[in-house]
Design a protein around this motif. Structure first.
Motif, PDB file in Angstrom:
ATOM      1  N   VAL A   1       0.837  -1.205   0.000  1.00  0.00           N
ATOM      2  CA  VAL A   1       0.000   0.000   0.000  1.00  0.00           C
ATOM      3  C   VAL A   1       0.871   1.255   0.000  1.00  0.00           C
ATOM      4  O   VAL A   1       0.627   2.199  -0.765  1.00  0.00           O
ATOM      5  CB  VAL A   1      -0.957   0.009   1.205  1.00  0.00           C
ATOM      6  N   ASP A   2       1.903   1.272   0.836  1.00  0.00           N
ATOM      7  CA  ASP A   2       2.770   2.455   0.882  1.00  0.00           C
ATOM      8  C   ASP A   2       3.489   2.689  -0.443  1.00  0.00           C
ATOM      9  O   ASP A   2       3.786   3.829  -0.807  1.00  0.00           O
ATOM     10  CB  ASP A   2       3.781   2.326   2.014  1.00  0.00           C
ATOM     11  N   LEU A   3       3.775   1.631  -1.181  1.00  0.00           N
ATOM     12  CA  LEU A   3       4.448   1.776  -2.471  1.00  0.00           C
ATOM     13  C   LEU A   3       3.559   2.392  -3.547  1.00  0.00           C
ATOM     14  O   LEU A   3       4.050   2.818  -4.593  1.00  0.00           O
ATOM     15  CB  LEU A   3       4.954   0.412  -2.955  1.00  0.00           C
ATOM     16  N   LEU A   4       2.256   2.462  -3.307  1.00  0.00           N
ATOM     17  CA  LEU A   4       1.337   3.032  -4.296  1.00  0.00           C
ATOM     18  C   LEU A   4       1.319   4.555  -4.293  1.00  0.00           C
ATOM     19  O   LEU A   4       0.744   5.171  -5.184  1.00  0.00           O
ATOM     20  CB  LEU A   4      -0.085   2.504  -4.057  1.00  0.00           C
ATOM     21  N   ASP A   5       1.907   5.177  -3.298  1.00  0.00           N
ATOM     22  CA  ASP A   5       1.912   6.644  -3.218  1.00  0.00           C
ATOM     23  C   ASP A   5       0.495   7.214  -3.297  1.00  0.00           C
ATOM     24  O   ASP A   5       0.202   8.124  -4.084  1.00  0.00           O
ATOM     25  CB  ASP A   5       2.789   7.250  -4.320  1.00  0.00           C
ATOM     26  N   ILE A   6      -0.367   6.679  -2.472  1.00  0.00           N
ATOM     27  CA  ILE A   6      -1.771   7.101  -2.454  1.00  0.00           C
ATOM     28  C   ILE A   6      -1.871   8.524  -1.917  1.00  0.00           C
ATOM     29  O   ILE A   6      -1.232   8.886  -0.937  1.00  0.00           O
ATOM     30  CB  ILE A   6      -2.608   6.131  -1.594  1.00  0.00           C
ATOM     31  N   SER A   7      -2.699   9.341  -2.589  1.00  0.00           N
ATOM     32  CA  SER A   7      -2.863  10.727  -2.176  1.00  0.00           C
ATOM     33  C   SER A   7      -4.321  11.150  -2.356  1.00  0.00           C
ATOM     34  O   SER A   7      -5.168  10.358  -2.791  1.00  0.00           O
ATOM     35  CB  SER A   7      -1.939  11.637  -2.990  1.00  0.00           C
ATOM     36  N   ASP A   8      -4.616  12.400  -2.017  1.00  0.00           N
ATOM     37  CA  ASP A   8      -5.984  12.916  -2.106  1.00  0.00           C
ATOM     38  C   ASP A   8      -6.565  12.702  -3.505  1.00  0.00           C
ATOM     39  O   ASP A   8      -5.849  12.714  -4.506  1.00  0.00           O
ATOM     40  CB  ASP A   8      -6.000  14.410  -1.780  1.00  0.00           C
ATOM     41  N   PHE A   9      -7.876  12.524  -3.537  1.00  0.00           N
ATOM     42  CA  PHE A   9      -8.662  12.379  -4.762  1.00  0.00           C
ATOM     43  C   PHE A   9      -8.542  11.009  -5.423  1.00  0.00           C
ATOM     44  O   PHE A   9      -9.139  10.765  -6.468  1.00  0.00           O
ATOM     45  CB  PHE A   9      -8.310  13.468  -5.802  1.00  0.00           C
ATOM     46  N   ASN A  10      -7.776  10.094  -4.839  1.00  0.00           N
ATOM     47  CA  ASN A  10      -7.603   8.765  -5.439  1.00  0.00           C
ATOM     48  C   ASN A  10      -8.796   7.860  -5.168  1.00  0.00           C
ATOM     49  O   ASN A  10      -9.414   7.909  -4.098  1.00  0.00           O
ATOM     50  CB  ASN A  10      -6.344   8.091  -4.899  1.00  0.00           C
ATOM     51  N   LYS A  11      -9.097   7.031  -6.158  1.00  0.00           N
ATOM     52  CA  LYS A  11     -10.079   5.956  -6.013  1.00  0.00           C
ATOM     53  C   LYS A  11      -9.304   4.638  -6.057  1.00  0.00           C
ATOM     54  O   LYS A  11      -8.545   4.396  -6.990  1.00  0.00           O
ATOM     55  CB  LYS A  11     -11.109   6.007  -7.133  1.00  0.00           C
ATOM     56  N   VAL A  12      -9.513   3.814  -5.044  1.00  0.00           N
ATOM     57  CA  VAL A  12      -8.684   2.630  -4.859  1.00  0.00           C
ATOM     58  C   VAL A  12      -9.539   1.382  -4.749  1.00  0.00           C
ATOM     59  O   VAL A  12     -10.558   1.369  -4.044  1.00  0.00           O
ATOM     60  CB  VAL A  12      -7.807   2.763  -3.586  1.00  0.00           C
ATOM     61  N   LEU A  13      -9.115   0.315  -5.438  1.00  0.00           N
ATOM     62  CA  LEU A  13      -9.762  -0.985  -5.346  1.00  0.00           C
ATOM     63  C   LEU A  13      -8.833  -1.970  -4.655  1.00  0.00           C
ATOM     64  O   LEU A  13      -7.678  -2.128  -5.045  1.00  0.00           O
ATOM     65  CB  LEU A  13     -10.099  -1.521  -6.749  1.00  0.00           C
ATOM     66  N   ASP A  14      -9.342  -2.635  -3.625  1.00  0.00           N
ATOM     67  CA  ASP A  14      -8.649  -3.762  -2.999  1.00  0.00           C
ATOM     68  C   ASP A  14      -9.427  -5.005  -3.419  1.00  0.00           C
ATOM     69  O   ASP A  14     -10.545  -5.238  -2.949  1.00  0.00           O
ATOM     70  CB  ASP A  14      -8.633  -3.605  -1.479  1.00  0.00           C
ATOM     71  N   ILE A  15      -8.851  -5.800  -4.310  1.00  0.00           N
ATOM     72  CA  ILE A  15      -9.636  -6.810  -5.021  1.00  0.00           C
ATOM     73  C   ILE A  15      -9.951  -8.049  -4.177  1.00  0.00           C
ATOM     74  O   ILE A  15     -11.003  -8.653  -4.316  1.00  0.00           O
ATOM     75  CB  ILE A  15      -8.947  -7.202  -6.359  1.00  0.00           C
ATOM     76  N   THR A  16      -9.043  -8.483  -3.323  1.00  0.00           N
ATOM     77  CA  THR A  16      -9.332  -9.597  -2.405  1.00  0.00           C
ATOM     78  C   THR A  16      -9.007  -9.077  -1.010  1.00  0.00           C
ATOM     79  O   THR A  16      -7.922  -9.307  -0.483  1.00  0.00           O
ATOM     80  CB  THR A  16      -8.505 -10.845  -2.756  1.00  0.00           C
ATOM     81  N   ALA A  17      -9.959  -8.392  -0.407  1.00  0.00           N
ATOM     82  CA  ALA A  17      -9.670  -7.448   0.662  1.00  0.00           C
ATOM     83  C   ALA A  17      -9.640  -8.013   2.075  1.00  0.00           C
ATOM     84  O   ALA A  17      -8.941  -7.482   2.935  1.00  0.00           O
ATOM     85  CB  ALA A  17     -10.680  -6.303   0.612  1.00  0.00           C
ATOM     86  N   ALA A  18     -10.433  -9.048   2.354  1.00  0.00           N
ATOM     87  CA  ALA A  18     -10.512  -9.549   3.731  1.00  0.00           C
ATOM     88  C   ALA A  18      -9.157 -10.078   4.187  1.00  0.00           C
ATOM     89  O   ALA A  18      -8.402 -10.617   3.371  1.00  0.00           O
ATOM     90  CB  ALA A  18     -11.565 -10.644   3.825  1.00  0.00           C
ATOM     91  N   PRO A  19      -8.812  -9.901   5.458  1.00  0.00           N
ATOM     92  CA  PRO A  19      -9.629  -9.361   6.559  1.00  0.00           C
ATOM     93  C   PRO A  19      -9.577  -7.854   6.731  1.00  0.00           C
ATOM     94  O   PRO A  19     -10.076  -7.331   7.723  1.00  0.00           O
ATOM     95  CB  PRO A  19      -9.016 -10.054   7.782  1.00  0.00           C
ATOM     96  N   GLY A  20      -8.952  -7.130   5.782  1.00  0.00           N
ATOM     97  CA  GLY A  20      -9.020  -5.676   5.808  1.00  0.00           C
ATOM     98  C   GLY A  20      -7.756  -4.949   6.204  1.00  0.00           C
ATOM     99  O   GLY A  20      -7.765  -3.738   6.405  1.00  0.00           O
ATOM    100  N   TRP A  21      -6.631  -5.658   6.284  1.00  0.00           N
ATOM    101  CA  TRP A  21      -5.370  -5.002   6.653  1.00  0.00           C
ATOM    102  C   TRP A  21      -5.056  -3.849   5.705  1.00  0.00           C
ATOM    103  O   TRP A  21      -4.843  -2.714   6.133  1.00  0.00           O
ATOM    104  CB  TRP A  21      -4.219  -6.007   6.619  1.00  0.00           C
ATOM    105  N   LYS A  22      -5.013  -4.167   4.417  1.00  0.00           N
ATOM    106  CA  LYS A  22      -4.609  -3.165   3.440  1.00  0.00           C
ATOM    107  C   LYS A  22      -5.730  -2.163   3.165  1.00  0.00           C
ATOM    108  O   LYS A  22      -5.471  -0.990   2.926  1.00  0.00           O
ATOM    109  CB  LYS A  22      -4.141  -3.854   2.155  1.00  0.00           C
ATOM    110  N   THR A  23      -6.969  -2.628   3.188  1.00  0.00           N
ATOM    111  CA  THR A  23      -8.098  -1.712   2.963  1.00  0.00           C
ATOM    112  C   THR A  23      -8.108  -0.607   4.013  1.00  0.00           C
ATOM    113  O   THR A  23      -8.267   0.576   3.688  1.00  0.00           O
ATOM    114  CB  THR A  23      -9.427  -2.477   3.023  1.00  0.00           C
ATOM    115  N   SER A  24      -7.964  -0.986   5.284  1.00  0.00           N
ATOM    116  CA  SER A  24      -7.986   0.014   6.353  1.00  0.00           C
ATOM    117  C   SER A  24      -6.767   0.927   6.271  1.00  0.00           C
ATOM    118  O   SER A  24      -6.840   2.117   6.609  1.00  0.00           O
ATOM    119  CB  SER A  24      -8.058  -0.676   7.717  1.00  0.00           C
ATOM    120  N   GLN A  25      -5.660   0.394   5.804  1.00  0.00           N
ATOM    121  CA  GLN A  25      -4.448   1.198   5.621  1.00  0.00           C
ATOM    122  C   GLN A  25      -4.680   2.271   4.556  1.00  0.00           C
ATOM    123  O   GLN A  25      -4.302   3.436   4.734  1.00  0.00           O
ATOM    124  CB  GLN A  25      -3.293   0.284   5.217  1.00  0.00           C
ATOM    125  N   VAL A  26      -5.329   1.886   3.463  1.00  0.00           N
ATOM    126  CA  VAL A  26      -5.659   2.848   2.391  1.00  0.00           C
ATOM    127  C   VAL A  26      -6.624   3.904   2.917  1.00  0.00           C
ATOM    128  O   VAL A  26      -6.455   5.108   2.677  1.00  0.00           O
ATOM    129  CB  VAL A  26      -6.276   2.126   1.183  1.00  0.00           C
TER     130      VAL A  26
END
Length: 317
Positions: free
Chosen positions: A103-128
């Motif tokens: 997730v940190d390697l994606l350089d996520i910033s304001d206005f981004n729309k993000v898909l977590d395709i196999t998301a459970a249990p939510g580690w990366k989703t909650s991080q985003v």
């Protein structure tokens, strides 16, 4: 290598790693106690508050230099955190260093729309969700109600308000969600794998299921998921692919397949200052991989980090 491991797995490891690396791997397989890593949940607290509380409790921590909100607990164990309010209130969240990195390697910033395709249990989703400060849109997908319940539990406890959870077979997400074509700025593809990085020889349930057919089945599944999600990514934006397996079929072979079959994707260099990184392998048995697969990385196991494989792609047309 430990005699409890399947012979075929040991043979494969010897094909990939040096003798010194195999010693590290074997120590990981046999390790009963590992350093605890966690992420500060910036939706519910501040770094200053957490560090002050931990200092007051005489808990020593070290900031992971290549992570935005990741720390390692240097003394004591996870159970020593259980009675702390910051733990009970989900202001800190146990998450491995390796798991935080994609997730940190994606350089996520304001206005981004993000898909977590196999998301459970939510580690990366909650991080985003935290990196977006509960703004804009995160779509978290999974295909199993029990897993989705776990995902919703994590998101609720961490106060993630900007996540839409959907239930779809990841292999069919393009067909069933046409509104999402060319919709996302970032896609996280931490895909189902043979989970060799989670093997512990002290826990038979962590490896009893392993065989070569599991690896081949996951390779086929991953190919189908990748085919389905590429149309959902906007041109000019990023897809991160990761697994917690050692299997080349699910790592370098997948990157080779993606680059050979999807010319709209190019692979990006991953550069992090970490001494536990092993570069790609050039071949495995009869398959020789493309030269540009070299931009992917393998994280070697250690006291503080689990195995991980990561590749980052950009959609160029």
């Amino acid at each position: 290598m430990n005699k409890n491991l399947p012979n075929e797995l040991v043979d494969r490891l010897k094909e990939i790693y040096t003798k010194e690396e195999l010693k590290i791997i074997n120590s990981w397989f046999e390790c009963e106690s590992r350093k605890i890593s966690f992420r500060i949940n910036i939706l519910k607290t501040t770094t200053k508050e957490i560090l002050e509380i931990l200092k007051e409790k005489k808990l020593e921590v070290e900031k992971v230099k290549f992570l935005k909100n990741g720390y390692i607990l240097l003394n004591w164990k996870e159970k020593d955190l259980w009675d702390l309010d910051i733990y009970k209130q989900w202001k800190i969240y146990m998450q491995s260093i390796s798991s935080q990195l994609p997730v940190d390697l994606l350089d996520i910033s304001d206005f981004n729309k993000v898909l977590d395709i196999t998301a459970a249990p939510g580690w990366k989703t909650s991080q985003v969700s935290a990196l977006l400060k509960n703004t804009w849109e995160v779509v978290a997908n999974d295909n199993n109600q029990i897993r989705i319940d776990k995902l919703n539990f994590t998101l609720n406890k961490q106060s993630c308000k900007n996540v839409k959870v959907i239930k779809t077979d990841a292999r069919l997400i393009w067909e069933k969600n046409e509104d999402y074509i060319e919709y996302f700025d970032h896609i996280i593809a931490d895909l189902p794998c043979s989970a060799e990085g989670k093997i512990n020889v002290n826990k038979e349930k962590s490896y009893w299921f392993w065989n070569i057919w599991v690896v081949k089945r996951n390779y086929k599944l991953q190919k189908e998921i990748i085919k389905s999600i590429i149309p959902l990514l906007k041109t000019g934006w990023s897809l991160i692919y990761s697994t917690c397996t050692l299997a080349p079929e699910e790592n370098e072979a997948m990157v080779h397949m993606i680059l050979s079959n999807y010319p709209e994707l190019s692979i990006l260099e991953i550069s992090i200052d970490y001494d536990k990184i092993k570069q790609w392998i050039k071949s495995f048995w009869k398959q020789v991989f493309r030269n540009d697969v070299t931009k992917s990385i393998r994280i070697l196991p250690s006291e503080e980090a689990e195995w991980f494989f990561i590749a980052k792609f950009k959609k160029i047309n």
